[in-house]
Design a protein around this motif. Structure first.
Motif, PDB file in Angstrom:
ATOM      1  N   UNK A  59       0.782  -1.125  -0.082  1.00 54.33           N
ATOM      2  CA  UNK A  59      -0.014   0.015  -0.052  1.00 54.33           C
ATOM      3  C   UNK A  59       0.694   1.303  -0.071  1.00 54.33           C
ATOM      4  N   UNK A  60       1.949   1.331   0.663  1.00 54.37           N
ATOM      5  CA  UNK A  60       2.912   2.359   0.730  1.00 54.37           C
ATOM      6  C   UNK A  60       3.529   2.528  -0.763  1.00 54.37           C
ATOM      7  N   UNK A  61       4.057   1.391  -1.347  1.00 52.23           N
ATOM      8  CA  UNK A  61       4.418   1.468  -2.766  1.00 52.23           C
ATOM      9  C   UNK A  61       3.442   1.732  -4.087  1.00 52.23           C
ATOM     10  N   UNK A  62       2.270   1.585  -3.788  1.00 52.40           N
ATOM     11  CA  UNK A  62       1.184   1.807  -4.581  1.00 52.40           C
ATOM     12  C   UNK A  62       1.268   2.931  -5.243  1.00 52.40           C
ATOM     13  N   UNK A  63       1.531   4.139  -4.485  1.00 52.65           N
ATOM     14  CA  UNK A  63       1.425   5.589  -5.449  1.00 52.65           C
ATOM     15  C   UNK A  63       2.716   5.353  -6.537  1.00 52.65           C
ATOM     16  N   UNK A 115       1.993  12.678  -2.287  1.00 55.66           N
ATOM     17  CA  UNK A 115       2.894  12.024  -3.129  1.00 55.66           C
ATOM     18  C   UNK A 115       4.277  11.767  -2.866  1.00 55.66           C
ATOM     19  N   UNK A 116       4.704  12.714  -1.748  1.00 51.35           N
ATOM     20  CA  UNK A 116       5.947  12.484  -1.271  1.00 51.35           C
ATOM     21  C   UNK A 116       6.176  11.580  -0.055  1.00 51.35           C
ATOM     22  N   UNK A 117       5.257  10.847   0.419  1.00 51.81           N
ATOM     23  CA  UNK A 117       5.257  10.424   1.966  1.00 51.81           C
ATOM     24  C   UNK A 117       5.853   8.887   1.567  1.00 51.81           C
ATOM     25  N   UNK A 172      13.330  17.063  -3.390  1.00 48.85           N
ATOM     26  CA  UNK A 172      12.018  16.571  -4.570  1.00 48.85           C
ATOM     27  C   UNK A 172      10.926  17.743  -4.423  1.00 48.85           C
ATOM     28  N   UNK A 173      10.576  18.110  -3.280  1.00 48.24           N
ATOM     29  CA  UNK A 173       9.447  19.108  -3.202  1.00 48.24           C
ATOM     30  C   UNK A 173       9.959  20.608  -3.585  1.00 48.24           C
ATOM     31  N   UNK A 174      11.235  21.031  -3.263  1.00 44.41           N
ATOM     32  CA  UNK A 174      11.620  21.947  -4.108  1.00 44.41           C
ATOM     33  C   UNK A 174      11.627  22.060  -5.503  1.00 44.41           C
TER      34      UNK A 174
END
Length: 191
Positions: A59-63, A115-117, A172-174
């Motif tokens: 479930x964590x890797x699903x995105x 998205x970044x979690x 990544x967020x920057x």
């Protein structure tokens, strides 16, 4: 330079400084939110039985198996004026009129945190999975309280994963462009 040849500040350049400041501030908020949400989940995954941990890891890797554009479009469908969030809140009589959730800074932070979690959870999980559980048992048997033992044993030992995840999420967020442009509009736009 002005007419006299002296160096002067361009007024139009201030927008870039504000945009850089907003970008760094939002990246910091997203990183903190990922730590707050990801650390307990990574701890739970590392302590869960192998079968349950593997299922939850899927479930964590699903995105990662879905396109970034699809995930961003899903957030647009959730946060728009007649979207799922407003419809549910109105059905529960929490609000009378729909909230403006889309094209805001908050929408950008929510979508990018989602998205970044996984980028925070994976390094934390890999470090926490390798921690010896006997350390916690030894601290508890010597009279330490669970929270104190956690703060003195698990937190310091998990700092490499925490720092790697935080650095990864922040960098990544920057550099994100698509999600802030689609979900944030002009208010949530980043550099």
């Amino acid at each position: 330079r002005n007419a006299a040849g002296e160096i002067q500040q361009r007024e139009s350049a201030r927008i870039y400084l504000q945009l850089y400041g907003k970008t760094l501030g939002m990246a910091l908020i997203i990183t903190v939110l990922c730590i707050v949400l990801g650390y307990p989940l990574a701890w739970y995954l590392s302590q869960a039985p192998a079968r349950k941990a593997n299922l939850l890891m899927i479930l964590v890797l699903l995105p990662f198996w879905t396109s970034l554009l699809v995930r961003t479009t899903a957030w647009i469908a959730l946060l728009q004026t007649n979207g799922v969030v407003n419809t549910v809140l109105q059905a529960l009589h929490v609000i009378d009129e729909p909230l403006e959730l889309l094209y805001t800074r908050t929408a950008t932070i929510i979508a990018m945190t989602h998205i970044l979690l996984p980028f925070m959870i994976l390094p934390l999980y890999s470090v926490m999975r390798g921690l010896d559980p006997s350390y916690m048992r030894a601290a508890l048997s010597m009279g330490s309280r669970p929270l104190g033992a956690f703060m003195r044993i698990v937190l310091p030992l998990s700092l490499p994963g925490l720092s790697a995840g935080a650095l990864l999420v922040f960098i990544i967020s920057v550099g994100y462009y698509i999600t802030p442009a689609l979900v944030g509009g002009t208010d949530g736009q980043m550099i």
